[in-house]
Write an enzyme that holds these catalytic residues in place. Structure first.
Site, PDB file in Angstrom:
ATOM      1  N   LYS A 106      -7.807   4.582  -0.332  1.00  0.00           N
ATOM      2  CA  LYS A 106      -8.064   3.280   0.283  1.00  0.00           C
ATOM      3  C   LYS A 106      -9.537   2.878   0.078  1.00  0.00           C
ATOM      4  O   LYS A 106      -9.836   1.717  -0.185  1.00  0.00           O
ATOM      5  CB  LYS A 106      -7.721   3.302   1.779  1.00  0.00           C
ATOM      6  CG  LYS A 106      -6.230   3.440   2.084  1.00  0.00           C
ATOM      7  CD  LYS A 106      -5.370   2.283   1.598  1.00  0.00           C
ATOM      8  CE  LYS A 106      -5.614   0.998   2.358  1.00  0.00           C
ATOM      9  NZ  LYS A 106      -4.700  -0.086   1.915  1.00  0.00           N
ATOM     10  N   THR A 120      -8.569   0.674   5.974  1.00  0.00           N
ATOM     11  CA  THR A 120      -8.233   1.541   7.100  1.00  0.00           C
ATOM     12  C   THR A 120      -9.438   2.236   7.738  1.00  0.00           C
ATOM     13  O   THR A 120     -10.447   2.476   7.073  1.00  0.00           O
ATOM     14  CB  THR A 120      -7.231   2.617   6.605  1.00  0.00           C
ATOM     15  OG1 THR A 120      -7.044   3.601   7.616  1.00  0.00           O
ATOM     16  CG2 THR A 120      -7.743   3.331   5.364  1.00  0.00           C
ATOM     17  N   ASP A 121      -9.263   2.584   9.012  1.00  0.00           N
ATOM     18  CA  ASP A 121     -10.247   3.419   9.712  1.00  0.00           C
ATOM     19  C   ASP A 121     -10.335   4.815   9.080  1.00  0.00           C
ATOM     20  O   ASP A 121     -11.310   5.523   9.283  1.00  0.00           O
ATOM     21  CB  ASP A 121      -9.870   3.545  11.198  1.00  0.00           C
ATOM     22  CG  ASP A 121      -8.453   4.070  11.415  1.00  0.00           C
ATOM     23  OD1 ASP A 121      -7.588   3.845  10.535  1.00  0.00           O
ATOM     24  OD2 ASP A 121      -8.197   4.705  12.453  1.00  0.00           O
ATOM     25  N   TRP A 144      -4.308   2.223  13.341  1.00  0.00           N
ATOM     26  CA  TRP A 144      -3.159   2.525  14.205  1.00  0.00           C
ATOM     27  C   TRP A 144      -2.208   1.323  14.319  1.00  0.00           C
ATOM     28  O   TRP A 144      -1.917   0.833  15.427  1.00  0.00           O
ATOM     29  CB  TRP A 144      -3.653   2.941  15.588  1.00  0.00           C
ATOM     30  CG  TRP A 144      -4.508   4.163  15.662  1.00  0.00           C
ATOM     31  CD1 TRP A 144      -5.252   4.724  14.665  1.00  0.00           C
ATOM     32  CD2 TRP A 144      -4.730   4.998  16.814  1.00  0.00           C
ATOM     33  NE1 TRP A 144      -5.908   5.848  15.130  1.00  0.00           N
ATOM     34  CE2 TRP A 144      -5.602   6.031  16.438  1.00  0.00           C
ATOM     35  CE3 TRP A 144      -4.274   4.950  18.126  1.00  0.00           C
ATOM     36  CZ2 TRP A 144      -6.036   7.016  17.332  1.00  0.00           C
ATOM     37  CZ3 TRP A 144      -4.707   5.924  19.008  1.00  0.00           C
ATOM     38  CH2 TRP A 144      -5.559   6.950  18.615  1.00  0.00           C
ATOM     39  N   TYR A 168      -5.246   9.846   1.291  1.00  0.00           N
ATOM     40  CA  TYR A 168      -4.941   8.452   1.651  1.00  0.00           C
ATOM     41  C   TYR A 168      -6.239   7.668   1.876  1.00  0.00           C
ATOM     42  O   TYR A 168      -6.451   6.612   1.281  1.00  0.00           O
ATOM     43  CB  TYR A 168      -4.061   8.419   2.907  1.00  0.00           C
ATOM     44  CG  TYR A 168      -3.944   7.051   3.543  1.00  0.00           C
ATOM     45  CD1 TYR A 168      -3.198   6.035   2.953  1.00  0.00           C
ATOM     46  CD2 TYR A 168      -4.596   6.770   4.755  1.00  0.00           C
ATOM     47  CE1 TYR A 168      -3.107   4.778   3.540  1.00  0.00           C
ATOM     48  CE2 TYR A 168      -4.503   5.525   5.349  1.00  0.00           C
ATOM     49  CZ  TYR A 168      -3.756   4.532   4.743  1.00  0.00           C
ATOM     50  OH  TYR A 168      -3.679   3.287   5.325  1.00  0.00           O
ATOM     51  N   ALA A 208       0.844  -1.199   0.000  1.00  0.00           N
ATOM     52  CA  ALA A 208       0.000   0.000   0.000  1.00  0.00           C
ATOM     53  C   ALA A 208       0.874   1.242   0.000  1.00  0.00           C
ATOM     54  O   ALA A 208       2.059   1.186   0.346  1.00  0.00           O
ATOM     55  CB  ALA A 208      -0.894   0.019   1.250  1.00  0.00           C
ATOM     56  N   TYR A 209       0.264   2.340  -0.391  1.00  0.00           N
ATOM     57  CA  TYR A 209       0.862   3.656  -0.165  1.00  0.00           C
ATOM     58  C   TYR A 209       0.302   4.114   1.176  1.00  0.00           C
ATOM     59  O   TYR A 209      -0.913   4.276   1.323  1.00  0.00           O
ATOM     60  CB  TYR A 209       0.452   4.619  -1.285  1.00  0.00           C
ATOM     61  CG  TYR A 209       1.033   6.008  -1.118  1.00  0.00           C
ATOM     62  CD1 TYR A 209       2.128   6.432  -1.876  1.00  0.00           C
ATOM     63  CD2 TYR A 209       0.497   6.906  -0.189  1.00  0.00           C
ATOM     64  CE1 TYR A 209       2.662   7.702  -1.712  1.00  0.00           C
ATOM     65  CE2 TYR A 209       1.034   8.170  -0.023  1.00  0.00           C
ATOM     66  CZ  TYR A 209       2.113   8.564  -0.788  1.00  0.00           C
ATOM     67  OH  TYR A 209       2.640   9.821  -0.626  1.00  0.00           O
ATOM     68  N   THR A 210       1.168   4.299   2.188  1.00  0.00           N
ATOM     69  CA  THR A 210       0.671   4.542   3.547  1.00  0.00           C
ATOM     70  C   THR A 210       1.101   5.895   4.142  1.00  0.00           C
ATOM     71  O   THR A 210       0.856   6.142   5.319  1.00  0.00           O
ATOM     72  CB  THR A 210       1.140   3.416   4.505  1.00  0.00           C
ATOM     73  OG1 THR A 210       2.567   3.352   4.451  1.00  0.00           O
ATOM     74  CG2 THR A 210       0.557   2.075   4.127  1.00  0.00           C
TER      75      THR A 210
HETATM   76  N1  LIG Z   1       0.196   1.638   9.294  1.00  0.00           N
HETATM   77  C1  LIG Z   1      -1.001   1.915   9.800  1.00  0.00           C
HETATM   78  O1  LIG Z   1      -1.135   2.567  10.833  1.00  0.00           O
HETATM   79  C2  LIG Z   1      -2.236   1.415   9.109  1.00  0.00           C
HETATM   80  C3  LIG Z   1      -3.486   1.734   9.645  1.00  0.00           C
HETATM   81  C4  LIG Z   1      -4.637   1.245   9.006  1.00  0.00           C
HETATM   82  C5  LIG Z   1      -4.508   0.469   7.874  1.00  0.00           C
HETATM   83  N2  LIG Z   1      -3.270   0.198   7.368  1.00  0.00           N
HETATM   84  C6  LIG Z   1      -3.186  -0.624   6.157  1.00  0.00           C
HETATM   85  O2  LIG Z   1      -2.492  -1.813   6.497  1.00  0.00           O
HETATM   86  C7  LIG Z   1      -1.776  -2.292   5.355  1.00  0.00           C
HETATM   87  C8  LIG Z   1      -0.347  -2.599   5.739  1.00  0.00           C
HETATM   88  O3  LIG Z   1       0.248  -1.396   6.204  1.00  0.00           O
HETATM   89  P1  LIG Z   1       1.759  -1.337   6.689  1.00  0.00           P
HETATM   90  O4  LIG Z   1       1.791  -0.455   7.876  1.00  0.00           O
HETATM   91  O5  LIG Z   1       2.330  -2.701   6.737  1.00  0.00           O
HETATM   92  O6  LIG Z   1       2.406  -0.524   5.467  1.00  0.00           O
HETATM   93  P2  LIG Z   1       3.935  -0.250   5.145  1.00  0.00           P
HETATM   94  O7  LIG Z   1       4.799  -0.648   6.283  1.00  0.00           O
HETATM   95  O8  LIG Z   1       4.000   1.152   4.639  1.00  0.00           O
HETATM   96  O9  LIG Z   1       4.238  -1.249   3.959  1.00  0.00           O
HETATM   97  C9  LIG Z   1       3.692  -1.072   2.684  1.00  0.00           C
HETATM   98  C10 LIG Z   1       4.485  -1.922   1.728  1.00  0.00           C
HETATM   99  O10 LIG Z   1       3.919  -1.745   0.431  1.00  0.00           O
HETATM  100  C11 LIG Z   1       4.978  -1.800  -0.480  1.00  0.00           C
HETATM  101  N3  LIG Z   1       4.640  -1.196  -1.758  1.00  0.00           N
HETATM  102  C12 LIG Z   1       4.504   0.117  -2.059  1.00  0.00           C
HETATM  103  N4  LIG Z   1       4.225   0.264  -3.366  1.00  0.00           N
HETATM  104  C13 LIG Z   1       4.183  -0.983  -3.888  1.00  0.00           C
HETATM  105  C14 LIG Z   1       3.948  -1.492  -5.180  1.00  0.00           C
HETATM  106  N5  LIG Z   1       3.694  -0.687  -6.226  1.00  0.00           N
HETATM  107  N6  LIG Z   1       3.976  -2.823  -5.359  1.00  0.00           N
HETATM  108  C15 LIG Z   1       4.233  -3.654  -4.328  1.00  0.00           C
HETATM  109  N7  LIG Z   1       4.480  -3.238  -3.087  1.00  0.00           N
HETATM  110  C16 LIG Z   1       4.451  -1.912  -2.870  1.00  0.00           C
HETATM  111  C17 LIG Z   1       6.113  -1.060   0.201  1.00  0.00           C
HETATM  112  O11 LIG Z   1       7.327  -1.448  -0.378  1.00  0.00           O
HETATM  113  P3  LIG Z   1       8.538  -0.403  -0.574  1.00  0.00           P
HETATM  114  O12 LIG Z   1       8.915   0.008   0.827  1.00  0.00           O
HETATM  115  O13 LIG Z   1       9.565  -1.182  -1.283  1.00  0.00           O
HETATM  116  O14 LIG Z   1       7.960   0.734  -1.357  1.00  0.00           O
HETATM  117  C18 LIG Z   1       5.966  -1.540   1.637  1.00  0.00           C
HETATM  118  O15 LIG Z   1       6.757  -2.669   1.860  1.00  0.00           O
HETATM  119  C19 LIG Z   1      -1.944  -1.218   4.284  1.00  0.00           C
HETATM  120  O16 LIG Z   1      -2.977  -1.596   3.417  1.00  0.00           O
HETATM  121  C20 LIG Z   1      -2.369   0.008   5.057  1.00  0.00           C
HETATM  122  O17 LIG Z   1      -3.146   0.893   4.267  1.00  0.00           O
HETATM  123  C21 LIG Z   1      -2.134   0.633   7.966  1.00  0.00           C
END
Ligand SMILES: NC(=O)c1ccc[n+]([C@@H]2O[C@H](COP(=O)([O-])OP(=O)(O)OC[C@H]3O[C@@H](n4cnc5c(N)ncnc54)[C@H](OP(=O)(O)O)[C@@H]3O)[C@@H](O)[C@H]2O)c1
Length: 283
Positions: free
Chosen positions: A130, A102-103, A151, A126, A61-63
């Site tokens: 999503k 996401t929330d 979170w 964002y 994801a783009y986060t």
């Molecule tokens: N973090 C939060 O607080 C939160 C809250 C609610 C929901 N979420 C959701 O939970 C999920 C996981 O989040 P996370 O925190 O694990 O995110 P993260 O740590 O930012 O990891 C996202 C991953 O996606 C990869 N990515 C980006 N562009 C890509 C592409 N074009 N093709 C393949 N991979 C790509 C990134 O790789 P590179 O680093 O190599 O770019 C990174 O490894 C996401 O869907 C996010 O929206 C997160």
């Protein structure tokens, strides 16, 4: 059973890699953004042709919530076009798609926990991308589980917990907002839930369980409460100040309240979910 994981170097991706050895019955295929760029349909087709996954967990994801405000095209490419590509190839290969949302699809105007059928109204780019990602899956491929979470933190990658620990090593005083209420989610617990869904679904030849589910821990807190607990658990003594959101302006507006109701996931998958404070202690 083959389970393909996209975005394997992110927090959730690494958490899935961490728990994978506990599930020898699953043949995990972990793809980082270099092996599988979800924005490239040809790349998606090639990887699905090679591994023929039964399930795909989209942890890519783009986060970058604030950066997204000035990088709409990049956020859209990953969170909408990339997700559309995965839905299309999943349909072609009859692969069940587990996607994380996401929330931040909600505007935070509610005062009691959000249920899956509440009307989304994102307040930033964002959250909007999503939500659009959820919609493309729903339009293209019915065999999906969309898990909305909030979170997310873990020992891996970048997150609020790690930022707080880093700041505590650099400063004597830290100010954290105390008027945004939500629930932390340990990425390793989220990873376990995704595997539980896969194992449950795999036992049933046909399922009508597909759809949207909420998952976070039980309880609720402000970012200030979360920070306070992080320091308490790590025996860090620091001057922690509660501040209002108005004193910490950010490019993206965040929901003031985004607690998620977990009744649906608990009843359908027979889960017990622990409190956010208990889960934080396990890190
Ligand atoms: N973090 C939060 O607080 C939160 C809250 C609610 C929901 N979420 C959701 O939970 C999920 C996981 O989040 P996370 O925190 O694990 O995110 P993260 O740590 O930012 O990891 C996202 C991953 O996606 C990869 N990515 C980006 N562009 C890509 C592409 N074009 N093709 C393949 N991979 C790509 C990134 O790789 P590179 O680093 O190599 O770019 C990174 O490894 C996401 O869907 C996010 O929206 C997160």
């Amino acid at each position: 059973m083959v389970v393909l994981v996209t975005g394997s170097s992110g927090q959730l991706g690494q958490s899935l890699q961490f728990i994978a050895p506990n599930y020898p019955q699953i043949d995990f295929v972990f793809c980082d953004s270099k092996t599988l760029d979800i924005t490239n349909l040809e790349n998606c087709n090639q990887v699905f042709d090679q591994y023929k996954p039964n399930f795909c967990i989209n942890a890519a994801a783009y986060t970058a919530v604030d950066k997204a405000e000035s990088e709409f095209e990049k956020a859209f490419a990953i969170n909408v076009t990339g997700v559309k590509n995965l839905a299309q190839v999943s349909k072609k290969h009859d692969t069940i798609l587990l996607h994380i949302s996401t929330d931040f699809v909600f505007d935070g105007s509610k005062t009691k926990p959000y249920i899956e059928t509440d009307i989304p109204n994102p307040t930033g780019v964002y959250g909007q991308t999503k939500l659009d990602g959820e919609k493309v899956i729903q339009q293209i491929w019915e065999k999906h589980f969309i898990i909305r979470t909030s979170w997310v933190y873990s020992q891996f990658g970048n997150n609020f917990m790690k930022t707080m620990l880093r700041l505590a090593s650099e400063r004597d005083t830290i100010s954290v907002v105390n008027d945004q209420i939500g629930t932390p989610t340990n990425a390793v617990d989220l990873a376990e839930i995704l595997v539980k869904i896969i194992l449950t679904d795999n036992r049933q030849p046909t399922t009508d369980n597909f759809g949207i589910y909420n998952f976070s821990h039980e309880g609720q807190c402000s970012w200030y409460d979360f920070a306070k607990k992080i320091f308490e658990i790590n025996n860090i003594s620091i001057n922690l100040l509660p501040i209002p959101t108005t004193s910490f302006p950010t490019p993206a507006k965040r929901p003031a309240y985004s607690v998620l109701d977990k009744s649906k996931i608990k009843s359908i998958f027979g889960l017990e979910i622990n409190n956010w404070e208990e889960s934080l202690k396990t890190i």
